[in-house]
Design an enzyme around this catalytic site. Structure first.
Site, PDB file in Angstrom:
ATOM      1  N   SER A 158      -0.708   3.894   2.103  1.00 11.97           N
ATOM      2  CA  SER A 158      -1.849   3.153   1.551  1.00 11.97           C
ATOM      3  C   SER A 158      -2.468   2.136   2.503  1.00 11.97           C
ATOM      4  O   SER A 158      -3.549   1.628   2.255  1.00 11.97           O
ATOM      5  CB  SER A 158      -1.426   2.456   0.249  1.00 11.97           C
ATOM      6  OG  SER A 158      -0.471   1.463   0.523  1.00 11.97           O
ATOM      7  N   ASP A 189       9.988   4.213  -3.568  1.00  7.95           N
ATOM      8  CA  ASP A 189      10.827   3.398  -2.695  1.00  7.95           C
ATOM      9  C   ASP A 189      11.610   4.368  -1.818  1.00  7.95           C
ATOM     10  O   ASP A 189      12.524   5.040  -2.301  1.00  7.95           O
ATOM     11  CB  ASP A 189      11.785   2.548  -3.544  1.00  7.95           C
ATOM     12  CG  ASP A 189      12.648   1.633  -2.700  1.00  7.95           C
ATOM     13  OD1 ASP A 189      12.672   1.802  -1.458  1.00  7.95           O
ATOM     14  OD2 ASP A 189      13.300   0.748  -3.278  1.00  7.95           O
ATOM     15  N   VAL A 190      11.245   4.448  -0.536  1.00  2.39           N
ATOM     16  CA  VAL A 190      11.871   5.462   0.326  1.00  2.39           C
ATOM     17  C   VAL A 190      13.351   5.175   0.580  1.00  2.39           C
ATOM     18  O   VAL A 190      14.063   6.026   1.121  1.00  2.39           O
ATOM     19  CB  VAL A 190      11.130   5.625   1.685  1.00  2.39           C
ATOM     20  CG1 VAL A 190       9.744   6.198   1.492  1.00  2.39           C
ATOM     21  CG2 VAL A 190      11.103   4.319   2.472  1.00  2.39           C
ATOM     22  N   ASN A 239       6.173   7.656   7.753  1.00  2.00           N
ATOM     23  CA  ASN A 239       5.483   6.505   8.332  1.00  2.00           C
ATOM     24  C   ASN A 239       5.914   5.172   7.718  1.00  2.00           C
ATOM     25  O   ASN A 239       5.772   4.134   8.348  1.00  2.00           O
ATOM     26  CB  ASN A 239       3.968   6.713   8.150  1.00  2.00           C
ATOM     27  CG  ASN A 239       3.188   5.462   8.417  1.00  2.00           C
ATOM     28  OD1 ASN A 239       3.026   5.050   9.564  1.00  2.00           O
ATOM     29  ND2 ASN A 239       2.723   4.799   7.359  1.00  2.00           N
ATOM     30  N   SER A 263       8.245   3.516  17.335  1.00  2.00           N
ATOM     31  CA  SER A 263       7.491   2.391  17.900  1.00  2.00           C
ATOM     32  C   SER A 263       7.906   2.225  19.357  1.00  2.00           C
ATOM     33  O   SER A 263       9.022   2.610  19.731  1.00  2.00           O
ATOM     34  CB  SER A 263       7.830   1.118  17.117  1.00  2.00           C
ATOM     35  OG  SER A 263       7.449  -0.021  17.850  1.00  2.00           O
ATOM     36  N   TYR A 276      14.325  -4.149  13.898  1.00  2.00           N
ATOM     37  CA  TYR A 276      13.233  -3.172  13.960  1.00  2.00           C
ATOM     38  C   TYR A 276      13.455  -2.190  15.117  1.00  2.00           C
ATOM     39  O   TYR A 276      13.324  -0.972  14.952  1.00  2.00           O
ATOM     40  CB  TYR A 276      11.916  -3.929  14.137  1.00  2.00           C
ATOM     41  CG  TYR A 276      10.675  -3.102  14.008  1.00  2.00           C
ATOM     42  CD1 TYR A 276      10.223  -2.664  12.766  1.00  2.00           C
ATOM     43  CD2 TYR A 276       9.915  -2.764  15.136  1.00  2.00           C
ATOM     44  CE1 TYR A 276       9.061  -1.914  12.653  1.00  2.00           C
ATOM     45  CE2 TYR A 276       8.754  -2.025  15.036  1.00  2.00           C
ATOM     46  CZ  TYR A 276       8.328  -1.598  13.783  1.00  2.00           C
ATOM     47  OH  TYR A 276       7.186  -0.857  13.679  1.00  2.00           O
ATOM     48  N   ALA A 279      16.251  -1.385  16.563  1.00  2.00           N
ATOM     49  CA  ALA A 279      17.398  -0.514  16.250  1.00  2.00           C
ATOM     50  C   ALA A 279      16.970   0.605  15.308  1.00  2.00           C
ATOM     51  O   ALA A 279      17.324   1.776  15.506  1.00  2.00           O
ATOM     52  CB  ALA A 279      18.520  -1.331  15.613  1.00  2.00           C
ATOM     53  N   LYS A 283      13.970   1.837  14.893  1.00  2.00           N
ATOM     54  CA  LYS A 283      13.014   2.755  15.523  1.00  2.00           C
ATOM     55  C   LYS A 283      13.669   3.601  16.613  1.00  2.00           C
ATOM     56  O   LYS A 283      13.278   4.747  16.845  1.00  2.00           O
ATOM     57  CB  LYS A 283      11.822   1.958  16.077  1.00  2.00           C
ATOM     58  CG  LYS A 283      10.971   1.293  14.985  1.00  2.00           C
ATOM     59  CD  LYS A 283      10.365   2.318  14.042  1.00  2.00           C
ATOM     60  CE  LYS A 283       9.396   1.721  13.044  1.00  2.00           C
ATOM     61  NZ  LYS A 283       8.806   2.728  12.137  1.00  2.00           N
ATOM     62  N   ILE A 300      -1.079  -2.101  17.532  1.00  2.00           N
ATOM     63  CA  ILE A 300      -2.185  -1.446  16.822  1.00  2.00           C
ATOM     64  C   ILE A 300      -2.805  -2.453  15.851  1.00  2.00           C
ATOM     65  O   ILE A 300      -2.098  -3.284  15.271  1.00  2.00           O
ATOM     66  CB  ILE A 300      -1.663  -0.217  16.031  1.00  2.00           C
ATOM     67  CG1 ILE A 300      -0.873   0.727  16.945  1.00  2.00           C
ATOM     68  CG2 ILE A 300      -2.805   0.512  15.325  1.00  2.00           C
ATOM     69  CD1 ILE A 300      -1.634   1.380  18.059  1.00  2.00           C
TER      70      ILE A 300
END
Lengths: 85, 248
Positions: free
Chosen positions: B15, B64-65, B91, B143, B156, B158, B160, B189
């Site tokens: 979204s 909720d993934v 994503n 990333s 983050y 770790a 990625k 980005i």
């Protein structure tokens, strides 16, 4: 979905299908043979067996049943159960 | 005509930001879109309207993934509605930056669970369908932080880096079944994640980027649609940086 009584000689058919994927002759495979130890069938090959059986018998094997498929007998039982539903 | 026309893509965290750009780019190229979102129903509803303007069908699912059952439900609802799914874009991700000595175990866990477990859950939920149909394309959003490591992002980075290892192993595991798995590593980005930074910090960041600008979500989305297309049919296990040269 086929009735179990209409499945014909489904055991022989399944055994042949499994034998093809395991690259063995059907005569070499016993009904109680385990996929892993006896037949050298890994999890990916087991999934190939599932996909082939779903297509052949027009049934859907639930994903939570897949980890329980460890022998030819398991497959016979599962197909019979799903075909009878 | 795009070869994505008529295909179905699932995009998690669709979204906002890069996920939203992916939804719109896949729709623009003719793919039906299923996207998951975490919180904002309003944003999701607005996006569905925007996506449908491209003449494709769209489903939005609050998910909720971190929860496997919810991920499994996403795949089942997609199959019920579209009868098929060929592409998965993992994503959904969060960041909770902090120097390690200040980082709470909870902040480590939240990031790892959403980014890494989320990727595992969604991929596991879809993989049997892909294996059975002997066709599928998985694109995992990592990333540059997962390649070079960035200050304040131990959690983050770790997560990625984990996604890169996961993707390479899976690419080998499923290649024989016609399934490709690739990784996209965006740099800085223009999204909510970077947009909220102070202007002076943004200037400092730009000094590190050889192309001297932030990337756009659309530039990342175009790499995703490329990877999903037949143009990338011989690409698997690849890690593509979209970072203006940041990690050279």
């Amino acid at each position: 979905m086929p009735e179990v009584s209409n499945l014909g000689d489904y055991r022989s058919e399944i055994k042949k299908l499994v034998a093809d994927i395991a690259e063995k002759s059907p005569e070499e495979i016993k009904d109680d043979a385990t996929f892993g130890e006896d037949l050298g069938i890994d999890s990916m090959m087991a999934l190939e067996i599932v996909a082939s059986i779903e297509k052949k018998y027009k049934i859907i094997i639930p994903e939570n049943e897949i980890p329980n498929i460890r022998s030819l007998q398991n497959v016979y039982d599962l197909v019979a159960k799903l075909a009878m539903k | 005509m795009s070869d994505l026309r008529g295909k179905t893509v699932i995009i998690t965290g669709g979204s906002r930001g890069i996920g939203k750009a992916c939804c719109l780019e896949f729709a623009k190229q003719g793919a039906n879109v299923v996207f998951t979102f975490n919180k904002s129903q309003k944003e999701a509803d607005d996006l569905v309207v925007e996506i449908k303007k491209f003449g494709v069908d769209c489903l939005s699912l609050q998910t909720d993934v971190r929860d496997y059952d919810q991920c499994y439900a996403v795949v089942q609802k997609t199959l019920e509605h579209f009868k098929q799914v060929e592409i998965l874009v993992n994503n959904a991700g969060i960041k909770k930056d902090k120097a390690l000595f200040m980082m709470l175990a909870e902040e480590w866990k939240d990031v790892i669970e959403t980014n890494l477990y989320g990727t595992f859950n969604m991929t596991k939920a879809a993989i049997i369908t892909f294996l059975k149909q002997k066709k599928g394309c998985i694109i995992n959003m990592s990333s540059v932080s997962g390649i070079v490591g960035l200050v304040g992002q131990t959690n983050y980075s770790a997560s990625k880096a984990g996604i890169i290892g996961f993707s390479k192993a899976l690419a080998k595991e499923v290649a024989a079944y016609g399934i490709r798995v690739n990784v996209v590593c965006p740099g800085f980005i223009e999204t909510d994640m970077v947009g909220s930074l102070r202007e002076d910090l943004k200037k400092e960041i730009l000094k590190l980027v050889p192309l001297k600008r932030l990337g756009t979500p659309e530039e990342v989305a175009l790499i995703c649609t490329f990877l999903a297309s037949e143009k990338a049919s011989y690409l698997t296990g690849e890690v593509i940086r979209v970072d203006g040269g940041l990690a050279i």
